[in-house]
Scaffold this active site. Sequence first.
Site, short mmCIF file in Angstrom:
data_model
loop_
_atom_site.label_atom_id
_atom_site.label_comp_id
_atom_site.label_asym_id
_atom_site.label_seq_id
_atom_site.Cartn_x
_atom_site.Cartn_y
_atom_site.Cartn_z
CE LYS A 255 -8.02 -17.20 -2.81
NZ LYS A 255 -7.31 -18.57 -2.63
CE1 TYR B 30 -11.24 -16.65 -4.50
CE2 TYR B 30 -10.27 -14.55 -5.17
CZ TYR B 30 -10.13 -15.84 -5.27
OH TYR B 30 -9.19 -16.28 -5.89
#
Length: 269
Positions: A150, A146
């Site tokens: 990002k 994740y």
Amino acid sequence: MSKTVLITGASSGIGEATAKCFLQKGWNVAATMRSPTKAGDWATAENVICPQLDLTQADTISAAIHETLERFGQIDVLVNNAGYALMGPLEGVTPEQLHLQFQTNFFGLVTVIQTILPVLRQQGGGTIVNVASIGGRLAFPLISPYHATKWAVEGLSESLRYEVRRFGIQVKIIEPGGIKTDFVDRSTNWVSHPDYTVMVDRMKRFSKRVDASLPGPERVARTIYRAAIDRSGRLRYSPHGEIFFWLHALLPDRIWRSLIETMMLGQNK
């Protein structure tokens, strides 16, 4: 003439709160989602449409943008919000899981931007708002896939703003901290590995415990709206996240690491 916003991932959480915020401000809202049947009663307003959009299917992206233009005539703001978190030890992540994480959180976002840029250039301007995370500049345990997406969104956005400024297009990054949505249950996929079981269990307990005390998504939605209408050239907006950036900048790395490990994993080794 009312302005128009297109939002991805608007069925719940930040996306839904953002759609409601723009709606209250009198905007036309294209609240896109993978399953439009999940839209709430607010989506029945006259100036709301809910096109189907799946970031893993490029044809739905083109169709959603076309439907929005057909209905409202223009798109003034794009809010790239849709995404999910793949959590767990990297050693347990399969290539297929990692690919889907990037396809949803990054490559799909890129496709939306590439598809809408010609529209914004022809209109003479617009704003692209990319919802990243404090996890786009800081990293925490067991969230490496994740985080990777990002951080990629952050770098892409910062570079893109130089490319499109001459066309009257602004790029904004939103960096929410922890907020209370159903993200932990609905938008988090956990992977496992037998040698990390204790660590994963501790992180799950921490996530559940913290989620219950977090603020809701409304402040993030208001921040997105403020960024969308801000013509100052400011790039980053960090609702709820400023304290983490300050602590990370001020504390020696050894102390920061110890704080994170103790808080999230219940250990300090």
